[in-house]
Design a protein around this motif. Structure first.
Motif: not given
Length: 412
Positions: A235-240, A10-12, A18-19
């Protein structure tokens, strides 16, 4: 050790909220730098910045909730919502005790602080908001994201200045790889385009003064660079863990394979002139991944457009890659976004992930006059197609904080 993958982004940003828009503008070499209109900047020596535009927090969160959040929290929460949606993450179907948030900011709620200081000075202590502290403190983006999604695992807000995004991603990577978490939202957010910070950076002669042509002001590695350009965003990532992602059928966009951190132990604001700390962070990232320098296909540089910083990073890259250094493309996203401070690492990780998947390296724009001392392949002014498997992303911050992450195109 568990493999760690990226399942959402996700991005601002000054290039879009948006990406897809962000990535399209980045690879086309568009600049997000313009004249400041968040406040009257006419009295300042620098009147340009990378502002986030077309962002309506009341439409996103409702008027009541938006008024409880500083701008940096709003950015972070919206970027997190995008990332969770892209990851197809149903939080009701995962173990919330193993779901964490690692999101930091460098300057925090400066607008909230100064608004309340003005109220105190002009109207007395009774007019100071009871929400001042929970709105302005640096951990509040991570806290609001945790509350929004019910994440009961470790929730941290690393404060490592402009290396925050990479620090958050790297430390989250370590936690998941060790088996102590399944999912972590990781990255950074910042909203520091404010008269006070603009005045401070300006008085420190750190900012570009190319006010007559904003889009040309940020020019990393160029011989005529004269300072950085302030910017904002998240800037946010989902790490899994890969096993967790595969079990729930999540989309996988990339793999985090390495992380390294260091300190210059040199100066509160200046980079080590020989790039010693930067080199050490990059070396550690490669070592943690078991990757040799010859396996790195592209570098996303920190590259803020300062004389000392860009040269120090160039020296660090030469030390890391040796004779191969001039053969590795190095791209500088800040030539287009400006310097998003604590949000930069997360935003640049997203750009690098798209680069690895699409086989396109964004350009370093405004690279018009070669600096003889900065003589690597900086992908000048035009995006480039390339077969990419592994990318290194650098983030460095005031106080000598250095963080490097190594990302790879996902292979099952």
């Amino acid at each position: 050790m568990d493999r760690v993958v990226v399942t959402g982004m996700g991005i601002v940003s000054p290039l879009g909220n948006e990406v897809e828009t962000f990535w399209s503008n980045l690879k086309e070499g568009k600049s997000g730098i313009s004249y400041i209109d968040l406040f009257d900047a006419s009295a300042f020596g620098t009147r340009i910045a990378g502002q986030v535009r077309d962002f309506d927090p009341e439409a996103l969160f409702g008027r009541k909730e938006a008024r409880k959040m500083d701008r940096f929290v709003q950015f972070g929460l919206y970027a997190a919502e995008q990332a969770v949606k892209q990851a197809n993450l149903d939080v009701s179907m995962i173990d919330r005790e193993r779901f964490g948030v690692y999101v930091g900011t460098g300057i925090g709620g400066i607008q909230t602080l100064t608004d309340n200081m003005e109220a105190y000075q002009n109207r007395g202590p009774g007019r100071v908001s009871p929400s001042l502290v929970p709105m302005m403190i640096s951990n509040m983006a991570a806290a609001q994201i945790s509350i929004r999604f019910g994440a009961m695992g470790p929730t941290l807000s690393p404060v490592t200045a402009c290396s925050i995004g990479n620090t958050a991603i790297g430390e989250a990577f370590r936690l998941i790889r060790s088996g102590d978490a399944d999912v972590i939202l990781a990255g950074g957010t910042e909203a520091a385009i404010h008269p006070l910070s603009l005045a401070s950076f300006g008085n420190a002669t750190a900012l570009s003064k190319r006010g007559d042509d904003p889009e040309k002001a940020s020019r990393p590695f160029d011989g005529d660079r004269d300072g950085f350009v302030m910017a904002e965003g998240a800037g946010i990532l989902v790490l899994e863990s890969m096993d967790h992602a595969l079990r729930r059928g999540a989309p996988i966009y990339a793999e985090v394979i390495g992380y390294g951190a260091s300190s210059d132990a040199y100066h509160v604001v200046a980079s080590h002139p020989e790039g010693e700390g930067a080199f050490l962070a990059m070396k550690r990232a490669l070592q943690s991944a078991g990757v040799t320098p010859t396996e790195v296909d592209v570098v996303s540089a920190h590259a803020t457009s300062t004389q000392v910083g860009d040269l120090a990073e160039t020296k660090a890259l030469k030390k890391l890659f040796g004779e191969q250094a001039k053969d590795i493309p190095v791209t500088a996203n800040k030539s287009m976004t400006g310097h998003m401070f604590g949000a930069a690492g997360g935003a640049e990780a997203i750009a690098l992930i798209r680069s690895l998947n699409d086989g396109i390296i964004p350009p370093t724009i405004n690279l018009d006059h070669s600096d003889p001392a900065c003589d690597l392949d900086y992908v000048p002014n035009q995006a480039r197609e390339a077969d990419l498997s592994i990318g290194l992303s650098n983030s460095f911050g005031f106080g000598g904080h250095n963080a490097a992450i190594l990302l790879a195109r996902y292979q099952a």
